[in-house]
Motif scaffolding. Structure first.
Motif, PDB file in Angstrom:
ATOM      1  N   LEU A 181     -18.938  69.506   0.442  1.00 53.45           N
ATOM      2  CA  LEU A 181     -19.019  70.330  -0.762  1.00 53.45           C
ATOM      3  C   LEU A 181     -20.424  70.894  -0.954  1.00 53.45           C
ATOM      4  CD1 LEU A 181     -17.801  71.407  -3.397  1.00 53.45           C
ATOM      5  CD2 LEU A 181     -18.367  69.212  -4.465  1.00 53.45           C
ATOM      6  N   ILE A 182     -21.441  70.073  -0.715  1.00 56.09           N
ATOM      7  CA  ILE A 182     -22.824  70.522  -0.881  1.00 56.09           C
ATOM      8  C   ILE A 182     -23.168  71.621   0.127  1.00 56.09           C
ATOM      9  CG2 ILE A 182     -25.237  69.795  -0.693  1.00 56.09           C
ATOM     10  CD1 ILE A 182     -24.376  67.077  -1.789  1.00 56.09           C
ATOM     11  N   SER A 183     -22.704  71.464   1.359  1.00 54.34           N
ATOM     12  CA  SER A 183     -23.054  72.423   2.417  1.00 54.34           C
ATOM     13  C   SER A 183     -22.133  73.628   2.468  1.00 54.34           C
ATOM     14  CB  SER A 183     -23.032  71.712   3.774  1.00 54.34           C
ATOM     15  OG  SER A 183     -21.719  71.216   4.069  1.00 54.34           O
ATOM     16  N   SER A 184     -21.102  73.654   1.664  1.00 51.99           N
ATOM     17  CA  SER A 184     -20.145  74.759   1.716  1.00 51.99           C
ATOM     18  C   SER A 184     -20.790  76.065   1.266  1.00 51.99           C
ATOM     19  CB  SER A 184     -18.936  74.450   0.825  1.00 51.99           C
ATOM     20  OG  SER A 184     -18.073  75.566   0.742  1.00 51.99           O
ATOM     21  N   PRO A 185     -20.608  77.155   2.005  1.00 53.07           N
ATOM     22  CA  PRO A 185     -21.164  78.457   1.588  1.00 53.07           C
ATOM     23  C   PRO A 185     -20.493  78.991   0.327  1.00 53.07           C
ATOM     24  CG  PRO A 185     -20.611  78.454   3.935  1.00 53.07           C
ATOM     25  CD  PRO A 185     -19.996  77.229   3.337  1.00 53.07           C
ATOM     26  N   ASN A 186     -19.205  78.671   0.136  1.00 53.42           N
ATOM     27  CA  ASN A 186     -18.456  79.145  -1.031  1.00 53.42           C
ATOM     28  C   ASN A 186     -17.814  77.941  -1.708  1.00 53.42           C
ATOM     29  OD1 ASN A 186     -16.709  80.353  -2.879  1.00 53.42           O
ATOM     30  ND2 ASN A 186     -16.263  82.082  -1.532  1.00 53.42           N
ATOM     31  N   LYS A 187     -18.417  77.477  -2.784  1.00 45.99           N
ATOM     32  CA  LYS A 187     -17.960  76.254  -3.443  1.00 45.99           C
ATOM     33  C   LYS A 187     -16.566  76.419  -4.057  1.00 45.99           C
ATOM     34  CE  LYS A 187     -21.916  74.073  -2.843  1.00 45.99           C
ATOM     35  NZ  LYS A 187     -22.669  75.152  -2.159  1.00 45.99           N
ATOM     36  N   VAL A 188     -16.293  77.560  -4.667  1.00 46.08           N
ATOM     37  CA  VAL A 188     -14.988  77.766  -5.306  1.00 46.08           C
ATOM     38  C   VAL A 188     -13.878  77.784  -4.258  1.00 46.08           C
ATOM     39  CG1 VAL A 188     -13.608  79.345  -6.710  1.00 46.08           C
ATOM     40  CG2 VAL A 188     -16.049  79.023  -7.208  1.00 46.08           C
TER      41      VAL A 188
END
Length: 483
Positions: free
Chosen positions: A239-246
């Motif tokens: 989740l922290i490293s995701s480029p698009n959190k939504v």
């Protein structure tokens, strides 16, 4: 060079065409003879322009054809003769069909060369063209993804660079050895957690608390806690490293991951509230339901299995077939359960007490399960059961083949896309190495960012072929270039 017999076409007055009304074309070594009146039916096309200019000054022919032989009176075009057979259909039928075996994307290039609008392409062929464009876009996306995974974003700095490396480590097992090890460890944790959940239900392996209630063995609980800890850390890092959190949170597989770890913390929270809260019947039922939700973690295996991902995608593309199957079964269940209830009422020991109660019998009969807990006892009821059995087999068999066919098509398409993307990457690397070998000494000593930009330009350079297919866009210039 070989030719076909000279064909004469009737003019507008119905008389035989003369030599003065003919134009001779040589398309890729195949000679074709056309009537000028036929070509003038579409005056904005290249052939119509060629016919009109050929009657006047021949000095302007260089812009319309590749060569002209004044002795033979032939106009030469270095084009695909098979594709040209489809092009000439426009002048006789008013529409164009793409023959089987011709690439739709390349054929569009042919139409552009002959100055023919896509409006004249038949609707059935436009569907094939759209499918080919979608496939091309998927290949381009895969190529772009592979490039980003291999080289990263040159403009990323600081936290963005760390975030990208962490994302590749958690989401791209093929990017490095460490990422592959993490993927294997995560897979093993999923298996261990699933086995522990199943083993924990064996009565012989359970222990009793102070009140005599059965509970999981402490060792199994410790293993379960360790697995949940791993799943939690893994989810938070992704989740922290995701480029698009939504997009990450709303993704189906990530929802499965959240559902796999959420019950543990909810039960832990309810337990920490004290025994008074746990003694409530509703709370106990909620805890039991949350424990059952732990089975969702088995779906986490789909993240590490391309076969399960392909199956999921194939089922998504088969919603219409699945809906048809449910409709067939629903109609059959309602019909045969009502008949069974009606026909069995004359028997004093009937097992069909109501139509809704007969639904269960109809379901297990049409699906060929037949538990035997409920069965007809009259002759007509047994005949109804035989018919329902046969209808159930047919109803299930009819939609199965399209579903299997969709799976095979989707699987083969995925294999082709992956192969094409890898082949495109190899071609880009080959062009980059060739371009690097031709660079002069000062150019070789560029900074790393400049080299990366030059490699991109060389890899995205346009080919001289008119039928070359553009894949990627230059991210710096925003213009359409081909790989």
């Amino acid at each position: 060079m070989w030719g076909i017999p000279r064909t004469r076409y009737a003019d507008c007055n119905g008389s035989e065409a003369s030599e003065e009304t003919e134009i001779v074309l040589n398309i890729g070594g195949v000679k074709q003879v056309f009537c000028g009146d036929v070509l003038n039916r579409f005056p904005e096309t290249r052939l119509a322009e060629l016919w009109n200019i050929s009657k006047g000054c021949l000095e302007d022919l260089s812009s319309l054809c590749d060569d002209y032989d004044s002795g033979k009176g032939e106009f030469y075009f270095d084009r695909d003769p098979d594709a040209f057979k489809c092009i000439i259909e426009l002048y006789y039928y008013g529409e164009i069909h793409i023959k089987r075996g011709i690439c739709p994307i390349c054929f569009v290039k042919e139409m552009e060369f002959w100055k023919i609008d896509l409006y004249f392409l038949d609707d059935c062929c436009k569907g094939d063209l759209q499918e080919a464009e979608d496939e091309l876009a998927e290949i381009a996306e895969k190529v772009q993804t592979i490039l980003v995974d291999r080289e990263g974003d040159p403009s990323a700095r600081g936290w963005q660079c760390f975030q990208m490396c962490l994302w590749k480590l958690m989401e791209k097992p093929e990017s490095s050895l460490s990422a592959r090890v993490i993927a294997i460890v995560s897979f093993l944790f999923i298996l261990v957690s699933s086995v522990v959940m199943c083993v924990g239900t064996i009565p012989d392996l359970q222990v009793e608390d102070a009140e005599g209630n059965h509970m999981e063995h402490p060792i199994l609980e410790a293993i379960e806690t360790a697995c949940i800890g791993w799943f939690t850390v893994e989810y938070l890092l992704r989740l922290i490293s995701s480029p698009n959190k939504v997009k990450f949170v709303l993704s189906f597989m990530n929802i499965i991951d959240f559902m796999a770890i959420m019950p543990f913390y909810v039960v832990l929270t309810l337990t920490s509230l004290g025994t008074a809260m746990m003694e409530l019947a509703n709370v106990q039922q909620a805890v039991q339901a949350l424990r059952i939700m732990r089975i969702a973690r088995i779906f986490k295996l789909a993240r590490h299995s391309s076969g399960l991902q392909t199956l999921t995608s194939a089922l998504k593309s088969s919603f219409s077939e699945l809906g048809m199957l449910l409709m067939y079964m629903g109609v059959g269940v309602f019909l045969f359960s009502a008949l069974a209830y009606t026909l069995e009422q004359s028997h004093p020991e009937t097992m069909f007490t109501s139509i809704p109660q007969s639904f269960w019998w109809a379901v297990i009969t049409m699906t060929t399960v037949g538990y035997g807990d409920i069965y007809p006892k009259t002759t007509l009821g047994r005949c109804n059961a035989a018919v329902s059995f046969l209808c159930g087999v047919i109803a299930i068999a009819l939609p199965i083949h399209p579903i299997i066919n969709n799976f095979v098509i989707f699987y083969n398409k995925q294999q082709v896309l992956e192969t094409a993307a890898k082949h495109e990457i190899e071609l880009m690397a080959l062009r980059s190495s060739e371009a690097g070998a031709e660079e002069s000494g000062p150019q070789i000593q560029r900074r790393s960012a400049g080299v990366a930009a030059g490699v991109w330009d060389n890899a995205m350079r346009s080919c001289h072929s008119d039928t070359y297919i553009p894949l990627l866009k230059d991210p710096r210039a925003g213009c359409n270039n081909v790989t």
